[in-house]
Design a protein around this motif. Structure first.
Motif, PDB file in Angstrom:
ATOM      1  N   ALA A 191       0.833  -1.203   0.000  1.00 26.65           N
ATOM      2  CA  ALA A 191       0.000   0.000   0.000  1.00 26.65           C
ATOM      3  C   ALA A 191       0.867   1.251   0.000  1.00 26.65           C
ATOM      4  O   ALA A 191       0.587   2.216  -0.729  1.00 26.65           O
ATOM      5  CB  ALA A 191      -0.931  -0.011   1.207  1.00 26.65           C
ATOM      6  N   ALA A 192       1.933   1.263   0.792  1.00 26.36           N
ATOM      7  CA  ALA A 192       2.815   2.429   0.846  1.00 26.36           C
ATOM      8  C   ALA A 192       3.500   2.659  -0.500  1.00 26.36           C
ATOM      9  O   ALA A 192       3.659   3.804  -0.949  1.00 26.36           O
ATOM     10  CB  ALA A 192       3.858   2.234   1.943  1.00 26.36           C
ATOM     11  N   TRP A 193       3.909   1.572  -1.157  1.00 28.75           N
ATOM     12  CA  TRP A 193       4.541   1.666  -2.470  1.00 28.75           C
ATOM     13  C   TRP A 193       3.580   2.261  -3.498  1.00 28.75           C
ATOM     14  O   TRP A 193       3.934   3.155  -4.262  1.00 28.75           O
ATOM     15  CB  TRP A 193       5.004   0.274  -2.887  1.00 28.75           C
ATOM     16  N   LEU A 194       2.348   1.814  -3.486  1.00 33.41           N
ATOM     17  CA  LEU A 194       1.349   2.346  -4.417  1.00 33.41           C
ATOM     18  C   LEU A 194       0.984   3.785  -4.084  1.00 33.41           C
ATOM     19  O   LEU A 194       0.762   4.601  -4.980  1.00 33.41           O
ATOM     20  CB  LEU A 194       0.105   1.457  -4.393  1.00 33.41           C
ATOM     21  N   ARG A 195       0.956   4.106  -2.800  1.00 32.52           N
ATOM     22  CA  ARG A 195       0.627   5.479  -2.410  1.00 32.52           C
ATOM     23  C   ARG A 195       1.709   6.456  -2.863  1.00 32.52           C
ATOM     24  O   ARG A 195       1.428   7.630  -3.113  1.00 32.52           O
ATOM     25  CB  ARG A 195       0.456   5.568  -0.896  1.00 32.52           C
ATOM     26  N   ALA A 196       2.949   5.986  -2.989  1.00 36.40           N
ATOM     27  CA  ALA A 196       4.010   6.860  -3.496  1.00 36.40           C
ATOM     28  C   ALA A 196       3.710   7.282  -4.932  1.00 36.40           C
ATOM     29  O   ALA A 196       3.960   8.432  -5.324  1.00 36.40           O
ATOM     30  CB  ALA A 196       5.357   6.146  -3.411  1.00 36.40           C
ATOM     31  N   TYR A 197       3.148   6.364  -5.724  1.00 39.12           N
ATOM     32  CA  TYR A 197       2.743   6.715  -7.089  1.00 39.12           C
ATOM     33  C   TYR A 197       1.549   7.674  -7.060  1.00 39.12           C
ATOM     34  O   TYR A 197       1.459   8.572  -7.909  1.00 39.12           O
ATOM     35  CB  TYR A 197       2.394   5.460  -7.878  1.00 39.12           C
ATOM     36  N   GLU A 198       0.654   7.469  -6.115  1.00 35.58           N
ATOM     37  CA  GLU A 198      -0.465   8.404  -6.003  1.00 35.58           C
ATOM     38  C   GLU A 198       0.048   9.804  -5.692  1.00 35.58           C
ATOM     39  O   GLU A 198      -0.400  10.795  -6.276  1.00 35.58           O
ATOM     40  CB  GLU A 198      -1.461   7.962  -4.936  1.00 35.58           C
ATOM     41  N   ALA A 199       1.010   9.893  -4.774  1.00 35.08           N
ATOM     42  CA  ALA A 199       1.583  11.193  -4.434  1.00 35.08           C
ATOM     43  C   ALA A 199       2.273  11.825  -5.644  1.00 35.08           C
ATOM     44  O   ALA A 199       2.346  13.050  -5.760  1.00 35.08           O
ATOM     45  CB  ALA A 199       2.571  11.040  -3.279  1.00 35.08           C
ATOM     46  N   ALA A 200       2.773  10.963  -6.548  1.00 38.09           N
ATOM     47  CA  ALA A 200       3.433  11.453  -7.760  1.00 38.09           C
ATOM     48  C   ALA A 200       2.439  11.868  -8.832  1.00 38.09           C
ATOM     49  O   ALA A 200       2.838  12.426  -9.857  1.00 38.09           O
ATOM     50  CB  ALA A 200       4.365  10.375  -8.306  1.00 38.09           C
ATOM     51  N   GLY A 201       1.136  11.585  -8.600  1.00 34.68           N
ATOM     52  CA  GLY A 201       0.121  12.033  -9.540  1.00 34.68           C
ATOM     53  C   GLY A 201      -0.908  11.001  -9.950  1.00 34.68           C
ATOM     54  O   GLY A 201      -1.967  11.356 -10.472  1.00 34.68           O
ATOM     55  N   ALA A 202      -0.640   9.709  -9.759  1.00 32.83           N
ATOM     56  CA  ALA A 202      -1.546   8.654 -10.236  1.00 32.83           C
ATOM     57  C   ALA A 202      -2.912   8.747  -9.565  1.00 32.83           C
ATOM     58  O   ALA A 202      -3.013   8.944  -8.350  1.00 32.83           O
ATOM     59  CB  ALA A 202      -0.938   7.276  -9.978  1.00 32.83           C
ATOM     60  N   ARG A 203      -3.964   8.560 -10.349  1.00 35.94           N
ATOM     61  CA  ARG A 203      -5.328   8.614  -9.823  1.00 35.94           C
ATOM     62  C   ARG A 203      -6.132   7.346 -10.129  1.00 35.94           C
ATOM     63  O   ARG A 203      -7.253   7.200  -9.665  1.00 35.94           O
ATOM     64  CB  ARG A 203      -6.066   9.837 -10.396  1.00 35.94           C
ATOM     65  N   HIS A 204      -5.553   6.435 -10.907  1.00 37.28           N
ATOM     66  CA  HIS A 204      -6.234   5.168 -11.187  1.00 37.28           C
ATOM     67  C   HIS A 204      -5.156   4.086 -11.293  1.00 37.28           C
ATOM     68  O   HIS A 204      -4.266   4.179 -12.141  1.00 37.28           O
ATOM     69  CB  HIS A 204      -7.037   5.258 -12.486  1.00 37.28           C
ATOM     70  N   LEU A 205      -5.229   3.097 -10.421  1.00 40.11           N
ATOM     71  CA  LEU A 205      -4.265   2.000 -10.414  1.00 40.11           C
ATOM     72  C   LEU A 205      -4.862   0.784 -11.102  1.00 40.11           C
ATOM     73  O   LEU A 205      -5.989   0.392 -10.805  1.00 40.11           O
ATOM     74  CB  LEU A 205      -3.887   1.627  -8.983  1.00 40.11           C
ATOM     75  N   VAL A 206      -4.110   0.176 -11.998  1.00 40.09           N
ATOM     76  CA  VAL A 206      -4.497  -1.096 -12.612  1.00 40.09           C
ATOM     77  C   VAL A 206      -3.532  -2.145 -12.065  1.00 40.09           C
ATOM     78  O   VAL A 206      -2.346  -2.123 -12.382  1.00 40.09           O
ATOM     79  CB  VAL A 206      -4.421  -1.035 -14.151  1.00 40.09           C
ATOM     80  N   ILE A 207      -4.053  -3.032 -11.223  1.00 47.83           N
ATOM     81  CA  ILE A 207      -3.215  -3.982 -10.490  1.00 47.83           C
ATOM     82  C   ILE A 207      -3.222  -5.351 -11.166  1.00 47.83           C
ATOM     83  O   ILE A 207      -4.271  -5.975 -11.323  1.00 47.83           O
ATOM     84  CB  ILE A 207      -3.688  -4.133  -9.031  1.00 47.83           C
ATOM     85  N   ARG A 208      -2.032  -5.803 -11.539  1.00 47.97           N
ATOM     86  CA  ARG A 208      -1.869  -7.173 -11.996  1.00 47.97           C
ATOM     87  C   ARG A 208      -1.309  -7.982 -10.822  1.00 47.97           C
ATOM     88  O   ARG A 208      -0.265  -7.635 -10.264  1.00 47.97           O
ATOM     89  CB  ARG A 208      -0.900  -7.263 -13.182  1.00 47.97           C
ATOM     90  N   LEU A 209      -1.990  -9.041 -10.436  1.00 48.32           N
ATOM     91  CA  LEU A 209      -1.547  -9.871  -9.326  1.00 48.32           C
ATOM     92  C   LEU A 209      -0.675 -11.003  -9.841  1.00 48.32           C
ATOM     93  O   LEU A 209      -1.102 -11.793 -10.694  1.00 48.32           O
ATOM     94  CB  LEU A 209      -2.757 -10.425  -8.569  1.00 48.32           C
TER      95      LEU A 209
END
Length: 313
Positions: free
Chosen positions: A269-287
């Protein structure tokens, strides 16, 4: 409540790589994602290089089996298809889904295997970028004009009418993949959304500043591969198995060009939130897993709440 949107990539390639022919699990996974609160489900495209079920056929079935969740292609190789036929398919799918479609598109990664895929269908790989840009322009014209005409380097047609037209005026939003100065300027010039996969949030932030120069709003998204496991070493092993089976290439190479994470839920979650802080507003997650049903529930239970709550426990 955060404005971050979170989507799930249906494992079309994973099933094919494991020689699973049954496609029912994909529909069940889409329903599960909707029930678990995901905002979108996506399907990838690579009919020859990394064979899998056709993304538009899969998403048509998903559209009929779901109610609210957004559907997207991540990403569709538009250059492999003629824009009249592709615009027709996308307009029909937009109708079936009642306007829930996002048309994610890309030119194709510069690699010998991708070039072979274009060669297999008789298309010059070196022209894939110009075919993509022309295709987007031609499809938008087909979605907005009755009849539509287009004259370009690759495509030339006159007085063409599609029926039915897309559910939304102007057609589904077009999101483009891409990294590097030329690709980013193309995104800013043509796209409604940006769907890259840079391995560093810092790179994402730098490139987003270029995309933001677009004359209209562009949705910043991220395509990211995640393997959640509280045992970090085991997560790394699982990631390696999944990625090397998927790409037939070493993990170290793939993760040097793509956003990837393996480890505990809180760190994911912290790793993905770093991208959000960089501007991302929609995450497409491949598991990156074998058991997608279990992993989807694990992500929804362990990572998704942290993303919704801004990373707080």
């Amino acid at each position: 409540m955060t404005g971050l949107q979170v989507g799930y990539l249906l494992p079309t390639r994973d099933l094919a790589a494991r020689d699973v022919q049954e496609l029912g699990p994909l529909i069940r996974q889409a329903r599960l994602a909707e029930r678990l609160g995901f905002d979108s489900v996506w399907a990838g495209d690579s009919p020859v290089t990394r064979p899998r079920a056709d993304p538009l056929m899969v998403l048509a079935a998903v559209a009929a089996a779901t109610e609210r969740i957004t559907l997207g292609t991540a990403v569709l190789l538009a250059g492999l298809r003629h824009p009249i036929l592709l615009a027709h398919q996308l307009a029909t799918l937009d109708r079936i889904s009642e306007g829930r479609l996002i048309a994610g598109m890309g030119a194709g990664f510069p690699h010998a295997n991708t070039a072979a895929q274009f060669a297999a269908v008789g298309i010059d790989f070196e022209r894939r970028v110009s075919r993509l840009t022309e295709s987007v322009e031609a499809m938008r014209r087909l979605w907005t004009s009755e009849p539509a005409s287009f004259e370009g380097r690759h495509f030339d047609f006159h007085d063409v009418t599609l029926a039915p037209g897309p559910a939304r005026p102007g057609g589904p939003p077009v999101w483009l993949a891409g990294s590097g100065e030329k690709a980013l300027r193309r995104v800013a010039r043509q796209a409604d959304g940006w769907l890259p996969y840079p391995p560093s949030w810092r790179t994402y932030a730098e490139e987003w500043t270029i995309v933001q120069r677009a004359p209209r709003p562009v949705t910043p998204a991220l395509y990211a591969t995640v393997c959640v496991d509280e045992d970090a070493e085991r997560a790394r092993r699982r990631l390696r198995t999944s990625i090397e089976r998927y790409y037939n290439a070493p993990l170290e190479y793939v993760e040097s060009v793509q956003a990837m994470f393996a480890g505990p839920a809180r760190e994911a979650a912290a790793w993905l939130r770093a991208y959000e802080a960089a501007g991302a507003r929609h995450l497409v997650i491949r598991l990156a897993v074998d058991d997608h049903a279990a992993a989807l529930e694990e992500f929804a239970g362990g990572v998704l709440p942290l993303l919704r709550a801004g990373g707080r426990a």
